[in-house]
Design a protein around this motif. Structure first.
Motif, PDB file in Angstrom:
ATOM      1  N   THR A 165       3.649  -2.698   1.045  1.00 55.19           N
ATOM      2  CA  THR A 165       2.529  -3.840   1.139  1.00 55.19           C
ATOM      3  C   THR A 165       1.449  -3.424  -0.059  1.00 55.19           C
ATOM      4  O   THR A 165       1.074  -4.230  -0.640  1.00 55.19           O
ATOM      5  CB  THR A 165       1.717  -3.766   2.573  1.00 55.19           C
ATOM      6  N   ASP A 166       1.069  -2.335  -0.183  1.00 54.19           N
ATOM      7  CA  ASP A 166       0.191  -1.596  -1.283  1.00 54.19           C
ATOM      8  C   ASP A 166      -0.951  -2.519  -1.303  1.00 54.19           C
ATOM      9  O   ASP A 166      -1.258  -3.326  -2.236  1.00 54.19           O
ATOM     10  CB  ASP A 166       0.905  -1.788  -2.590  1.00 54.19           C
ATOM     11  N   ALA A 167      -1.834  -2.797  -0.411  1.00 58.80           N
ATOM     12  CA  ALA A 167      -2.635  -3.598   0.136  1.00 58.80           C
ATOM     13  C   ALA A 167      -4.075  -3.475  -1.079  1.00 58.80           C
ATOM     14  O   ALA A 167      -4.509  -4.353  -1.566  1.00 58.80           O
ATOM     15  CB  ALA A 167      -3.408  -3.358   1.553  1.00 58.80           C
ATOM     16  N   ALA A 168      -3.963  -2.249  -1.484  1.00 53.82           N
ATOM     17  CA  ALA A 168      -5.102  -1.908  -2.428  1.00 53.82           C
ATOM     18  C   ALA A 168      -5.110  -2.682  -3.860  1.00 53.82           C
ATOM     19  O   ALA A 168      -6.154  -3.070  -4.595  1.00 53.82           O
ATOM     20  CB  ALA A 168      -5.125  -0.411  -2.675  1.00 53.82           C
ATOM     21  N   ALA A 169      -3.915  -3.268  -4.003  1.00 57.74           N
ATOM     22  CA  ALA A 169      -3.510  -4.023  -5.095  1.00 57.74           C
ATOM     23  C   ALA A 169      -3.814  -5.356  -5.181  1.00 57.74           C
ATOM     24  O   ALA A 169      -3.816  -6.303  -5.922  1.00 57.74           O
ATOM     25  CB  ALA A 169      -2.170  -3.581  -5.749  1.00 57.74           C
TER      26      ALA A 169
END
Ligand SMILES: [Zn+2]
Length: 341
Positions: A43-47
């Motif tokens: 998911t790499d939500a920070a991006a």
């Protein structure tokens, strides 16, 4: 017309997507509810949401191709996402566990990237639909679901369909109160919510508190994990199943909180089944048997008569399967029969 599609050679299928805090799961489900392909991306939500949507679109095309299907011929896609999803617009109105996604136009973005009609719902709502159709709730109605994980999600299926509420925000059972004016702090800012007691981080916090009393003493494995800061709710659950007295005390206390939450849901909804899933519920009967006893002793007796309190049957695949089921549902019979857009 549609590029030589006869509508006969291609089996009907739908795409399910479950956006979680760490991974986003994908599944392709056939009309007979068989899983044709499954995968996941980070998911790499920070991006932020835009790169995630791209990753999902690429992965979805690959998954479909691997199963001998063309994604554009899917009858639709469903997306489950951890947060409050506005039903009319498919916009994420709040999402404490996906910082940076607030206001994300999930239906529009996924629709454009996938070239498919997209339904977006809260992930626990999707999971409740899957458990009702394919899992522990099969043949029972109404179905109530609690998902105990990083947060606590809820879902309600009535007459075979998800109950959405006026705007799409129904069944936020994690933010029902168990305490009047105290209790642990919740991610929503209040105190004493169901989520504040039953989310995974509180399992570890409670184990630390009880172990610090020294009585009963923790077994060596749990004591080591707690001292090193490496304890997880899963590990506390394993310790409880192995008979560790601190872990047992943790789940007996959590079972009381869960039992009261379930009693409230039974009193409000007279459900046929209350299903408990999520990572914290992997502790199993050590949690559920205590919750069941508390809940059934607490409700007015006739309400206890017809309700089962069961563990989830679909594990962490409930959200992605429910999302695909939802896509089928909104596609309508014509689209499912022809397998064409
Ligand atoms: Zn709360």
């Amino acid at each position: 017309v549609s590029g030589g599609r006869s509508g006969t050679g291609s089996p009907a299928f739908a795409l399910g997507i479950d956006v979680g805090g760490t991974f986003t799961k994908l599944a392709i489900l056939g009309a007979g509810e068989q899983v044709l392909a499954e995968g996941r991306v980070a998911t790499d939500a920070a991006a932020g949401p835009a790169p995630l949507v791209e990753r999902v679109a690429v992965a979805a095309r690959e998954l479909a191709a691997g199963a001998g299907l063309e994604l554009v011929r899917a009858c639709g896609a469903g997306v489950g996402i951890a947060g409050l999803v506005e039903r009319a617009t498919g916009i994420l109105a709040a999402c404490p566990n996906l910082p940076g996604f607030e206001g994300f136009q999930a239906a529009a973005s996924f629709g454009q990237a996938l070239g498919l009609p997209v339904q977006v719902v809260n992930d626990a709502n999707a999971c409740a639909l899957a458990e009702a159709r394919l899992g522990a709730g099969r043949g029972r109605d109404p179905v109530v679901l609690l998902v105990l994980g990083t947060g606590v999600g809820g879902g309600l299926v009535l007459g075979g369909e998800i109950v959405h509420g006026v705007a799409g925000f129904a069944a936020e059972f994690g933010h029902m109160a168990l305490a009047i004016d105290d209790g642990p702090r919740c991610a929503c800012g209040q105190r004493g919510c169901v989520e504040a007691y039953l989310r995974s981080s509180h399992v570890v916090a409670l184990a630390l508190t009880i172990a610090a009393r020294g009585q009963p003493p923790a077994g060596p494995a749990l004591a080591r994990a707690l001292a090193s800061g490496e304890a997880t709710s899963r590990l506390v659950g394993e310790a409880a199943r192995a008979g560790d007295p601190v872990a047992a005390a943790v789940f007996s206390e959590l079972g009381r909180a869960l039992g009261i939450a379930i009693a409230n849901l039974i009193s409000a909804l007279n459900p046929a089944v209350v299903i408990v899933g999520g990572g914290v519920a992997l502790a199993g009967e050590v949690l559920l048997s205590s919750a069941r006893a508390v809940a059934l002793a607490r409700v007015v007796p006739p309400l206890a008569r017809d309700v089962a309190i069961l563990p989830a049957a679909l594990g962490d695949r409930g959200g992605v399967l429910g999302a695909a089921l939802l896509a089928f549902e909104s596609a309508g019979p014509a689209r499912i029969e022809t397998g064409a857009r």
